[in-house]
Design an enzyme around this catalytic site. Structure first.
Site, PDB file in Angstrom:
ATOM      1  N   CYS A   2       0.830  -1.196   0.000  1.00 39.61           N
ATOM      2  CA  CYS A   2       0.000   0.000   0.000  1.00 39.61           C
ATOM      3  C   CYS A   2       0.874   1.260   0.000  1.00 39.61           C
ATOM      4  O   CYS A   2       1.920   1.290   0.634  1.00 39.61           O
ATOM      5  CB  CYS A   2      -0.937   0.113   1.191  1.00 39.61           C
ATOM      6  N   ARG A  27       3.972  -0.343  -4.757  1.00 42.56           N
ATOM      7  CA  ARG A  27       3.701  -0.820  -3.397  1.00 42.56           C
ATOM      8  C   ARG A  27       2.392  -1.609  -3.303  1.00 42.56           C
ATOM      9  O   ARG A  27       2.088  -2.190  -2.269  1.00 42.56           O
ATOM     10  CB  ARG A  27       3.624   0.372  -2.443  1.00 42.56           C
ATOM     11  N   TRP A  76      -2.596  -2.872  -1.581  1.00 39.73           N
ATOM     12  CA  TRP A  76      -2.231  -4.291  -1.702  1.00 39.73           C
ATOM     13  C   TRP A  76      -2.990  -4.961  -0.577  1.00 39.73           C
ATOM     14  O   TRP A  76      -2.695  -4.748   0.605  1.00 39.73           O
ATOM     15  CB  TRP A  76      -0.718  -4.450  -1.535  1.00 39.73           C
ATOM     16  N   ASN A 112      -1.505   2.574   5.517  1.00 39.40           N
ATOM     17  CA  ASN A 112      -0.583   1.536   5.053  1.00 39.40           C
ATOM     18  C   ASN A 112      -0.089   0.806   6.294  1.00 39.40           C
ATOM     19  O   ASN A 112       0.481   1.434   7.180  1.00 39.40           O
ATOM     20  CB  ASN A 112       0.585   2.151   4.299  1.00 39.40           C
ATOM     21  N   GLY A 113      -0.304  -0.513   6.338  1.00 33.60           N
ATOM     22  CA  GLY A 113       0.154  -1.274   7.493  1.00 33.60           C
ATOM     23  C   GLY A 113      -0.888  -2.305   7.863  1.00 33.60           C
ATOM     24  O   GLY A 113      -1.735  -2.677   7.030  1.00 33.60           O
ATOM     25  N   GLU A 495      18.679 -16.999  -6.600  1.00 36.59           N
ATOM     26  CA  GLU A 495      18.218 -15.701  -7.096  1.00 36.59           C
ATOM     27  C   GLU A 495      17.678 -15.821  -8.524  1.00 36.59           C
ATOM     28  O   GLU A 495      16.669 -15.223  -8.866  1.00 36.59           O
ATOM     29  CB  GLU A 495      19.361 -14.671  -7.009  1.00 36.59           C
ATOM     30  N   LYS A 499      13.899 -14.769  -9.638  1.00 36.97           N
ATOM     31  CA  LYS A 499      13.649 -13.785 -10.702  1.00 36.97           C
ATOM     32  C   LYS A 499      12.706 -14.375 -11.740  1.00 36.97           C
ATOM     33  O   LYS A 499      11.799 -13.710 -12.213  1.00 36.97           O
ATOM     34  CB  LYS A 499      14.954 -13.360 -11.399  1.00 36.97           C
ATOM     35  N   GLU A 502       8.932 -15.045 -10.108  1.00 37.65           N
ATOM     36  CA  GLU A 502       8.108 -13.924  -9.632  1.00 37.65           C
ATOM     37  C   GLU A 502       7.571 -13.055 -10.758  1.00 37.65           C
ATOM     38  O   GLU A 502       6.524 -12.447 -10.615  1.00 37.65           O
ATOM     39  CB  GLU A 502       8.829 -13.087  -8.562  1.00 37.65           C
ATOM     40  N   HIS A 518      18.433 -36.695  -4.573  1.00 34.18           N
ATOM     41  CA  HIS A 518      17.783 -37.225  -3.369  1.00 34.18           C
ATOM     42  C   HIS A 518      16.257 -37.098  -3.439  1.00 34.18           C
ATOM     43  O   HIS A 518      15.590 -37.057  -2.413  1.00 34.18           O
ATOM     44  CB  HIS A 518      18.334 -36.538  -2.123  1.00 34.18           C
ATOM     45  N   LYS A 617       6.297  -4.268  -3.571  1.00 36.91           N
ATOM     46  CA  LYS A 617       7.727  -4.020  -3.463  1.00 36.91           C
ATOM     47  C   LYS A 617       8.241  -4.219  -2.039  1.00 36.91           C
ATOM     48  O   LYS A 617       9.258  -4.863  -1.824  1.00 36.91           O
ATOM     49  CB  LYS A 617       8.028  -2.600  -3.946  1.00 36.91           C
TER      50      LYS A 617
HETATM   51  O1  M6R Z   1      13.065  -4.579   0.901  1.00 33.10           O
HETATM   52  P1  M6R Z   1      13.665  -5.900   1.219  1.00 33.10           P
HETATM   53  O2  M6R Z   1      15.027  -6.079   0.610  1.00 33.10           O
HETATM   54  O3  M6R Z   1      13.683  -6.225   2.683  1.00 33.10           O
HETATM   55  O4  M6R Z   1      12.714  -6.966   0.516  1.00 33.10           O
HETATM   56  C1  M6R Z   1      12.928  -8.345   0.672  1.00 33.10           C
HETATM   57  C2  M6R Z   1      12.093  -9.131  -0.296  1.00 33.10           C
HETATM   58  O5  M6R Z   1      10.738  -8.863  -0.127  1.00 33.10           O
HETATM   59  C3  M6R Z   1      12.483  -8.833  -1.756  1.00 33.10           C
HETATM   60  O6  M6R Z   1      13.826  -9.105  -1.998  1.00 33.10           O
HETATM   61  C4  M6R Z   1      11.627  -9.695  -2.706  1.00 33.10           C
HETATM   62  O7  M6R Z   1      11.960 -11.045  -2.576  1.00 33.10           O
HETATM   63  C5  M6R Z   1      11.784  -9.217  -4.151  1.00 33.10           C
HETATM   64  N1  M6R Z   1      10.499  -9.230  -4.795  1.00 33.10           N
HETATM   65  C6  M6R Z   1      12.658 -10.079  -4.971  1.00 33.10           C
HETATM   66  O8  M6R Z   1      12.771  -9.622  -6.271  1.00 33.10           O
END
Ligand code: M6R
Length: 622
Positions: A2, A27, A76, A112-113, A495, A499, A502, A518, A617
């Site tokens: 949000c 957000r 969100w 927001n929260g 990673e 990527k 997501e 395994h 985000k």
């Molecule tokens: O703001 P932060 O680095 O704490 O966020 C952590 C994760 O939410 C963030 O890295 C998330 O996994 C991303 N969407 C990855 O691309």
């Protein structure tokens, strides 16, 4: 999770609020809404489900909503589905909550929260005759403010502080009161909120880019503080209602940094900004052949006293921790544990004297990482935050802060912030090794040279991005993708896999290459794509063998390796070469083709790369 905005001044508020929300859409983007006041008339509320352009269309780009004071929200969903009634703003009065128009309410608000005890508070308010139209915790807070406002009749600040004492959870709140035209009241706990002022106007927002077009002078409101925002003036109060003064901070970075700058998507722009993000971060730490941690405050004495390092983070930042673990253990010899913040906070990990807990976070606001930081402090650990957003909560609460200099990152999938975090951790590891005498002066000098050469090597990889683009079109129909590697290559695989999934919504998994046999190897069938990361010379043959095991079960193979390792081509169907570097730093290079692969695959599927479904985000709820 949000985004909220607010404006009061001499200009029409709605276009400014929409403009700010557009910068905060990363957000959350399942619904949006505005409340605007024209002088002392009632606030007009307009909401729309879906992305922000629907709200902009509905209000004729804000033109149909006259007034010079207002608040806005992009959502969100946490409590309640993404629907019109649950969209913000929420109001204190009785109404259907579904639509648009003037609201007969004393209080209107956006939030927001997450309010943890909202059910209990709702019960109390129902008992006092309040009627609820939505499933949100926000409506409960707005009505609670209204309740105290009417009960004590001492004004908005008092009503808000009484509410703050009563609620548990996190919030950045912006509220308008019917009796106070031209003013917005704000409160904050554990969710980001900044307030900006210019000559005749004031702004509030969840993040700086939302107001940067209008002002560079901002206040970082503290936890448990309230702000009274009028045109060109802001007053702050603590929980007792006493006025407090806050320093005004001048934002120095360029507004263009938060714009797409000719790229089709923020993610592609941010991938291309990696040489700069990495160079700026390395240069802030490596100066004249030394690693300068004076701004971080980590002295040689502290470094010598360490017996254990715990790295705590979420998502990609956790992957940085996984990579750093190998580098620190190899160079420094200190035991390193890497924990997911969401797990760490509920575990009883013994934290002894000499433990440094490093929390890595781009936003500095991730709820699990923040909670883990607090747990670590409670247990007596020394804490270091590696954070990108200046003034964020994690940065403020940690004992020491190392800022990455990636600049604002807008795409939900992180790229440049991840890369900046990697080199920050690498520089830290090299300095720890020097201080503790686990590397020679020659090795130290060579490692620093290698670190400084990384930005240029990333640039070279980006120059060859069309090969990845071509390959992504070949694999666009993949249903399952496996990323495998050993040691640091496993950390990079994690990673790469995140990527891919997501933003392309293709199922993918990262496996330590030796673990595949395994159980998971039973999933490999004809045409399954297996991507092997092969940058660690002593593990190369082992991973190649694991890839061969996959190939003999029908897998289609891609390999990422270092320039010169041409024998890989005998084993795999498609090879990507990265420039040679010290093997400790290879993650910074090997991740780039994987970012591009995820990006182009998402494009091939016609998806919204910058705003993937179900995500936001910064995740400021648990
Ligand atoms: O703001 P932060 O680095 O704490 O966020 C952590 C994760 O939410 C963030 O890295 C998330 O996994 C991303 N969407 C990855 O691309």
């Amino acid at each position: 999770m949000c985004g909220i905005v607010g404006y009061t001044g001499n200009h029409q508020a709605a276009p400014i609020l929409l403009d700010g929300l557009a910068k905060l859409e990363y957000r959350g983007y399942d619904s949006a809404g505005l409340a605007v006041r024209d002088g002392s008339k009632l606030a007009e509320v307009v909401k729309a489900t879906g992305k922000l352009y629907r709200l902009a269309d509905k209000t004729d780009q804000g033109r149909s909503l006259p007034g010079t004071c207002g608040i806005g929200h992009t959502r969100w969903a946490t409590h309640g589905d993404p629907s019109m009634i649950n969209a913000h703003p929420h109001v204190s009065g009785n109404c259907s909550g579904s639509g648009s128009g003037a609201v007969e309410s004393d209080v209107v608000g956006v939030h927001n929260g997450i309010i943890e005890n909202f059910a209990e508070l709702k019960e109390k308010l129902l008992h006092h005759g309040y009627v609820f139209y939505s499933d949100t915790d926000t409506e409960v807070v707005v009505k609670l403010v209204d309740y105290y406002y009417k009960k004590y009749k001492i004004g908005p600040i008092d009503a808000i502080t009484r509410t703050m004492v009563r609620v548990r959870g996190s919030y950045a709140l912006a509220l308008m009161f019917r009796d106070y035209p031209g003013e917005v009241f704000a409160a904050r706990k554990d969710s980001p909120l900044i307030i900006g002022t210019a000559d005749d106007a004031s702004y509030l927002a969840s993040d700086v880019p939302a107001i940067l077009k209008y002002t560079r002078s901002v206040y970082y409101i503290d936890n448990l503080q309230v702000a009274r925002v009028a045109p060109g003036s802001v007053k702050f109060y603590d929980l007792n209602g006493d006025e407090v003064s806050l320093p005004l901070t001048e934002i120095t970075w360029d507004a263009a940094a938060a714009e797409k700058g000719g790229y089709e998507h923020f993610m592609l722009k941010e991938i291309h900004e990696q040489p700069t993000a990495v160079r700026d971060t390395v240069n802030s730490l490596v100066k004249e052949g030394r690693v300068d941690l004076s701004a971080v405050g980590l002295t040689e004495e502290i470094i010598r006293s360490l017996t254990q390092i715990d790295i705590v983070a979420c998502g990609s930042a956790w992957h940085v921790g996984m990579a750093a673990q190998y580098v620190i253990e190899d160079l420094v010899g200190i035991p390193v544990r890497v924990e997911l913040a969401s797990e760490f906070r509920y575990r009883s990990l013994p934290i002894g004297e000499g433990t440094l807990v490093i929390v890595i976070s781009q936003s500095g606001e991730t709820a699990d990482s923040l909670a883990a930081l607090r747990v670590a402090k409670e247990r007596g650990a020394l804490t270091l935050a590696i954070v990108n957003v200046i003034g964020s909560t994690i940065a403020r609460e940690a004992d020491h802060v190392l800022y990455t200099l990636a600049g604002p990152e807008i795409a939900v999938a992180t790229t440049k912030a991840y890369s900046a975090q990697l080199v920050a951790m690498d520089a830290l590891a090299v300095e720890m090794a020097r201080v503790r005498g686990t590397i020679t002066a020659d090795q130290f000098g060579r490692l620093l040279e290698e670190l400084s050469a990384i930005p240029d090597k990333i640039r070279r990889i980006l120059e060859d991005k069309e090969r990845i683009q071509w390959f992504s079109s070949k694999i666009a129909n993949a249903h399952d993708i496996f990323f495998i590697g050993r040691g640091l290559d496993y950390a990079i695989s994690l990673e790469g896999s995140l990527k891919m999934k997501e933003i392309s919504y293709i199922h993918s998994e990262a496996y330590a290459a030796g673990e595949l046999k395994h159980g998971t190897i039973s999933l490999i069938e004809n045409g399954t794509l297996v991507i092997g990361v092969l940058t660690q010379s002593r593990l190369f043959e082992k991973t190649i063998s694991n890839m061969a095991e996959c190939k003999s079960r029908g897998a289609y193979l891609m390999g990422i390796t270092t320039n010169g390792n041409f024998s890989v081509e005998d084993s795999v169907n498609f090879t990507v070469y990265i420039p040679k570097t010290d093997e400790h730093f290879v993650s910074s290079l090997a991740v780039v083709p994987l970012q591009l692969l995820g990006y182009y695959t998402s494009i091939n599927h016609g998806l919204d790369v910058d705003k993937p479904r179900n995500l936001a985000k910064s995740v400021t709820v648990e």
